[in-house]
Design an enzyme around this catalytic site. Sequence first.
Site, PDB file in Angstrom:
ATOM      1  N   LYS A   1       0.830  -1.198   0.000  1.00 43.19           N
ATOM      2  CA  LYS A   1       0.000   0.000   0.000  1.00 43.19           C
ATOM      3  C   LYS A   1       0.870   1.256   0.000  1.00 43.19           C
ATOM      4  O   LYS A   1       2.041   1.218   0.395  1.00 43.19           O
ATOM      5  CB  LYS A   1      -0.868   0.029   1.262  1.00 43.19           C
ATOM      6  CG  LYS A   1      -1.920  -1.043   1.359  1.00 43.19           C
ATOM      7  CD  LYS A   1      -2.654  -0.922   2.697  1.00 43.19           C
ATOM      8  CE  LYS A   1      -3.740  -1.981   2.843  1.00 43.19           C
ATOM      9  NZ  LYS A   1      -4.866  -1.752   1.916  1.00 43.19           N
TER      10      LYS A   1
ATOM     11  N   ARG B   1     -10.378 -11.332   1.627  1.00 44.41           N
ATOM     12  CA  ARG B   1     -11.268 -12.341   1.039  1.00 44.41           C
ATOM     13  C   ARG B   1     -10.635 -13.724   1.061  1.00 44.41           C
ATOM     14  O   ARG B   1     -11.342 -14.727   1.062  1.00 44.41           O
ATOM     15  CB  ARG B   1     -11.662 -11.915  -0.377  1.00 44.41           C
ATOM     16  CG  ARG B   1     -10.531 -11.853  -1.367  1.00 44.41           C
ATOM     17  CD  ARG B   1     -10.899 -11.032  -2.603  1.00 44.41           C
ATOM     18  NE  ARG B   1     -11.074  -9.631  -2.259  1.00 44.41           N
ATOM     19  CZ  ARG B   1     -11.493  -8.706  -3.110  1.00 44.41           C
ATOM     20  NH1 ARG B   1     -11.790  -9.028  -4.354  1.00 44.41           N
ATOM     21  NH2 ARG B   1     -11.633  -7.446  -2.727  1.00 44.41           N
TER      22      ARG B   1
END
Length: 523
Positions: free
Chosen positions: A297, A371
């Site tokens: 990130k 996920r």
Amino acid sequence: MTSPSTTLSLVDSDPAELAVDAIVIGVHSQTGEQGATSGLAGTLLLASGAESIAAAFDGRLTETLALLGATGSPGEVIKLATLGTVTTPVVAAVGLGPEPTGAAPAPETLRRAAGAAVRALAGAGRVALALPLPDDTDAPAALRAVAEGALLGGYRFAGYKTRPQPARREPVGEVLVAVPDAADATATAEVARAKAVTDAVRLTRDWVNTAPNELRPPAFADAVATAAREAGLEVEVLDEAALAAGGYGGIIAVGQGSEAPPRLVKLSYTPAGGGTGKRVALVGKGITFDTGGISIKPAQGMWEMKSDMGGAAAVAATMLAVAALKPSVPVTAYLPMAENMPSGTSYRPGDVITMFNGKKVEVLNTDAEGRMVLGDAIARACADGCDYLFETSTLTGGQVIALGKRIAGVMGTPELCERVRTAGDAVGEPAWPMPLPDDVRKGMDSDVADISQVSAGMDRAGHMLQGGVFLREFVAEDVAWAHIDIAGPSYHAGEATGYWTKGGTGVPVRTLVQLIDDVVANG
């Protein structure tokens, strides 16, 4: 690390005679002929519940408050020294907005007002709330809202400061809520429920606000397991060896880049006699820190990624509330925990991972790690057996883009998504149902595996929906399910407002408790 707590009780004495440090009353804004609320004297309307206070001021209370700048706007708090007019030295008027026509203020209005007032009165030892409560069938919901707002508005994370802070006033120690009958069984039950639920919310906030170096997966699992055992829940913790042996490929993949190994925590509540009706499963994402892994990130704002375990924190704390409230349905929680770090052992874009249910997933972006761990946990919940599955996670930035920082996105079985929306509206944690389009699923087709982890073209269109579509692959066909994306609502980076303080919010603990109540009542 535990934050200071506030106690709450009921009182049915005359508010003007209560021996407290401050008393809170409600005021409404009064709209003039031009449709604008004026700040001039005489434009405020006193809410019910504070009639004896107003009488002690010879009918000039609202005039005085208006001269001090009160407008009655929602959440505004104006303090007035009573100078011996009543027993308490301070009256605090909290704005409730325009007076509702023919009804008491909405529960969420009362919840936010109580939170704002208790926070503004930090430093006071005892505070009484004389806010408007209806005397009809809406009374329990209104009282619950006031109690929740007061207990949550006074929250403050204990923090890590080593020096005393001279200007830092301690949260209110005790709150008294003025009611017609303090011994009423329904009223006392509502206070007990509010205490159990807000304890869970406060614990969620504590966990989310804890520094990530102190709450890596093993430590988080230990903290949850200890609290759950003390509450009487059944606990199972799978370490990295058990996860590998059990085929939890998603959890192992995400966690393998960190020296702090992953965990899967299972918490089980079984009501006396085994319970009746449907079985509920809760799943929460527990990424204790998310760097993005190899797909790292940007540095700006990465410190907020300590909150990426907000879903697991909320689910674990909900289970403690369940243990206290003892609903008549069995509830089981699954908390996959991992730290997503870049290293020589990290999983990579291009990897193919075998998940718990045997499906093969092609990894395209290691920053879509939530996920992966959730897919394993959802598949395990379905394998164990459940009728309803509620999963919550700080899953996608797409949720914030689509719905903002207060409204969660919910995807899954349409009927269950609508129940989530209704429950969220009831407790002040709004959620909005979103679709799971076929074209989004088609965009996640993989050339080498059963499904790509994100859109095969790395297309961020429908980013929030991609998360829901992926998770659907791990839900058994006979299980009704709802995915609640709380990327925005779980963490509040701005100034305190209502009963939200800066940092973790505790969303969606109250929604999950409300949903369990709904399953008990309606199956």
